[in-house]
Structure formats: structure tokens, C-alpha cells
Write a protein that holds these residues in place. Structure first.
Motif, PDB file in Angstrom:
ATOM      1  N   ALA A  17      23.700  43.460  55.036  1.00 58.08           N
ATOM      2  CA  ALA A  17      24.542  43.174  53.874  1.00 58.08           C
ATOM      3  C   ALA A  17      25.696  44.170  53.780  1.00 58.08           C
ATOM      4  N   GLY A  18      25.425  45.437  54.065  1.00 55.40           N
ATOM      5  CA  GLY A  18      26.485  46.451  54.024  1.00 55.40           C
ATOM      6  C   GLY A  18      27.570  46.177  55.033  1.00 55.40           C
ATOM      7  N   LEU A  20      28.382  43.258  56.311  1.00 57.85           N
ATOM      8  CA  LEU A  20      29.114  42.062  55.907  1.00 57.85           C
ATOM      9  C   LEU A  20      30.079  42.365  54.758  1.00 57.85           C
ATOM     10  N   LEU A  21      29.640  43.184  53.799  1.00 60.40           N
ATOM     11  CA  LEU A  21      30.508  43.560  52.691  1.00 60.40           C
ATOM     12  C   LEU A  21      31.716  44.356  53.186  1.00 60.40           C
ATOM     13  N   ALA A  22      31.477  45.290  54.104  1.00 62.90           N
ATOM     14  CA  ALA A  22      32.571  46.096  54.654  1.00 62.90           C
ATOM     15  C   ALA A  22      33.555  45.222  55.420  1.00 62.90           C
ATOM     16  N   ALA A  23      33.036  44.276  56.197  1.00 67.92           N
ATOM     17  CA  ALA A  23      33.910  43.379  56.955  1.00 67.92           C
ATOM     18  C   ALA A  23      34.734  42.501  56.019  1.00 67.92           C
ATOM     19  N   ALA A 253      30.709  48.700  47.377  1.00 72.26           N
ATOM     20  CA  ALA A 253      29.366  48.156  47.555  1.00 72.26           C
ATOM     21  C   ALA A 253      28.851  48.410  48.969  1.00 72.26           C
ATOM     22  N   ALA A 254      29.748  48.308  49.950  1.00 73.13           N
ATOM     23  CA  ALA A 254      29.346  48.585  51.330  1.00 73.13           C
ATOM     24  C   ALA A 254      28.940  50.040  51.499  1.00 73.13           C
ATOM     25  N   SER A 259      26.802  53.980  56.047  1.00 69.10           N
ATOM     26  CA  SER A 259      27.484  55.269  56.071  1.00 69.10           C
ATOM     27  C   SER A 259      28.996  55.105  56.008  1.00 69.10           C
ATOM     28  N   ALA A 260      29.662  56.189  55.616  1.00 67.58           N
ATOM     29  CA  ALA A 260      31.125  56.174  55.585  1.00 67.58           C
ATOM     30  C   ALA A 260      31.687  55.972  56.990  1.00 67.58           C
ATOM     31  N   GLN A 261      31.007  56.536  57.999  1.00 73.26           N
ATOM     32  CA  GLN A 261      31.473  56.374  59.377  1.00 73.26           C
ATOM     33  C   GLN A 261      31.417  54.904  59.797  1.00 73.26           C
TER      34      GLN A 261
END
Length: 311
Positions: A17-18, A20-23, A253-254, A259-261
Motif C-alpha cells: 500500500a505504501g 502504491l500511495l507513493a507512486a 500517507a506513503a 521509508s523516506a529512501q
């Protein structure tokens, strides 16, 4: 006692999920330049379009900030220091007003994919200003990564100058100014965010930027200029909500899941997505120089992220 089998050790869940949210956030951010170019097709200038964007997006951020503040006060938290609020306004003027205005100006002459690539190299300025002004460590190995990125930018720049002339150089100067301002914003915002919290900081910073934008508009344009055509207003609304508010919260949310990286690496999708959207939506052509230059910029920033993570 026998040793436990390898299969008895649970494997960590993949934070799908993280990712996908970041993308999704990176792709929505990448649409900003394309939407701005669409709006410019309706005969609107940079400050008018930026004023519409701030007028439509700032109330959302302000509402969230006020709700966050009220909840904190109900829990007995101390009121934020006036000095921190003033600093947040100043940082907002740098990062949300000046950086945005110069970016919008650059897009008057640059293609959205070239604009996104220039902005994408802002970590170089973060490293340089961080070392020169804030005493942060400087890793010489990072220079090689940035050399690759800027060689890619130079390749696209030389191609565009040959095709479009000196106007490209003016656009590059505007967007580089935006990248510098955004780098300073990153460095100046971090300690203030630590004291105010991200929601309240964003609310105050956006309020400061909205004030700066409004004052600039009133000083340079008649209010009647805000009566834009329906297509321009729709583009401004899409920029405000689809390419400003939504990706901001998707990225946050991501960050709560990965991680930030990892978030930064997934962010490399942004220039590629811009290139694709420019072709599909604006009908722009892609040259070999565009593809090679994009690969070099993305590769250079990806290499910097890897080196920074190992450092």
C-alpha cells in the motif's frame, strides 16, 4: 533442544500500500506541468494561474491546520510560539510562493518534461546549501551522481536551444531559480516542522504563500483577470486539487508506511510520468535526446539516493 526451522521465522509483510500511495503521489505531482501548459493554451499568465491555484488549494490546507490545532489544544498542548508561526510564513513564501511562481514562469517557454527534470535535481542545491549554510556533511561522491544528471539536462537544453532559441535559456533560468528556492525551503522548513508538526506548519506556510501571491496579483493585475474561461478554471482546479492537495497527502500517507529512501526512489517515476503525459495529453514529440537525457537525470538522482543511503 533442536534449532527452530527457517520456515518458523515469519517474513515481514511487503508494504504494498505504501508503494502504491507513493507512486500515485509521484504521478499526480508529475501532471502539474502538463496541466499548466493546458491552462496557458487558454491565454492566462503565470501569476493569474498561480493565484487561482492558491485560492482553490489553500482553504483545504488551512482547514486541516485549524482542525489539527483545535485537537492539540483540547489535548492540553501548548500554543505554538509566535516566532515559529512567523518562520513558517516566511518559509512558505520561499517554498510555496516564490518557488511556485518561478516554476510557472519557466513553463511559459519550457516543455513540462524539461521543467520536471530541472526541478528533479534540487537535491544538489540541498547538499550544497546544507554544507555551506547549515554545516551539514558534504559527500564528494555525490558530485559524480549530480554530474550525470546535469549532463542529461545539458543534452536536452542544447537540443531545445537549437530548436526554439534563446527563450529556452530564459525558461531554464526561471526553473533553476525555483529549484534553488525549493532546496532552501527543504532546509529551512525541517526544524520548524519539528516544532509545529506537519499539518499546522503546512497550513501556516500555505497561508503565507497565499498572502504573497495575492499581494503580487493585486499589485500587477486587475481583479477582472481572475474571470477566466471555463477551460482555464478547470485546469486551475485540477492543479490545485489533483496536483497539489491530493499528492501532498498521498506522499504523507506513503511515508507512514515505507521509508523516506523508498519514497524518494519511487519519486523517480515523476519525470518519466511527465514525459508520457506530455506525449498523450499535449501531443508533444519525444526525441532521442529527451529519452537519453531523462534516463541520465533519473539515473543520476537514483545514484545520489543510493550513495546518500549508504553514507
Amino acid at each position: 533442544m533442536s534449532a527452530p526451522s527457517a520456515t518458523a521465522v515469519p517474513r515481514p509483510a511487503v508494504p504494498l500500500a505504501g508503494y502504491l500511495l507513493a507512486a500515485a503521489g509521484a504521478i499526480l505531482f508529475s501532471a502539474k506541468g502538463v496541466l499548466i501548459k493546458l491552462a496557458y493554451g487558454g491565454s492566462v499568465d503565470a501569476i493569474t494561474l498561480l493565484t487561482l491555484r492558491m485560492a482553490l488549494s489553500a482553504p483545504v490546507f488551512v482547514t486541516i491546520g485549524l482542525v489539527t490545532y483545535a485537537r492539540a489544544r483540547r489535548r492540553g498542548a501548548a500554543a505554538p510560539a509566535v516566532g515559529d508561526l512567523l518562520k513558517a510564513i516566511g518559509v512558505g513564501l520561499v517554498g510555496y510562493w516564490f518557488a511556485s511562481y518561478t516554476d510557472f514562469k519557466g513553463l511559459e517557454t519550457l516543455s513540462p518534461q524539461f521543467e520536471r527534470l530541472i526541478l528533479f535535481t534540487y537535491p544538489l542545491f540541498v547538499v550544497l546549501f546544507g554544507a555551506a549554510l547549515f554545516g551539514l556533511p558534504f559527500r564528494r561522491a555525490s558530485l559524480g551522481a549530480f554530474a550525470v544528471s546535469y549532463a542529461g539536462l545539458a543534452l536536452i537544453f542544447l537540443t531545445d536551444v537549437g530548436d526554439q532559441g534563446a527563450a529556452v535559456a530564459v525558461g531554464v533560468a526561471w526553473v533553476l531559480s525555483s529549484a534553488v528556492a525549493f532546496a532552501l525551503y527543504q532546509l529551512l522548513a525541517k526544524p520548524v516542522i519539528g516544532r509545529l508538526g506537519a499539518p499546522l506548519f503546512t497550513s501556516v506556510a500555505m497561508s503565507g504563500a497565499a498572502l504573497g501571491t495575492g499581494l503580487q496579483f493585486v499589485a500587477t493585475r486587475p481583479l477582472s483577470d481572475l474571470a477566466v474561461s471555463a477551460p482555464v478554471f478547470q485546469a486551475a482546479l485540477a492543479i490545485a486539487i489533483g496536483a497539489t492537495v491530493l499528492p501532498t497527502y498521498l506522499m504523507n500517507a506513503a511515508l507512514s508506511r515505507i521509508s523516506a529512501q523508498a519514497n524518494a526512489v519511487i519519486g523517480t517515476l515523476s519525470p518519466v510520468a511527465t514525459l508520457i503525459l506530455a506525449v498523450l495529453v499535449l501531443g508533444e514529440t519525444v526525441t532521442v535526446a529527451d529519452v537519453v537525457g531523462t534516463a541520465m537525470v533519473v539515473g543520476g538522482v537514483g545514484l545520489f539516493t543510493l550513495l546518500d543511503r549508504r553514507g
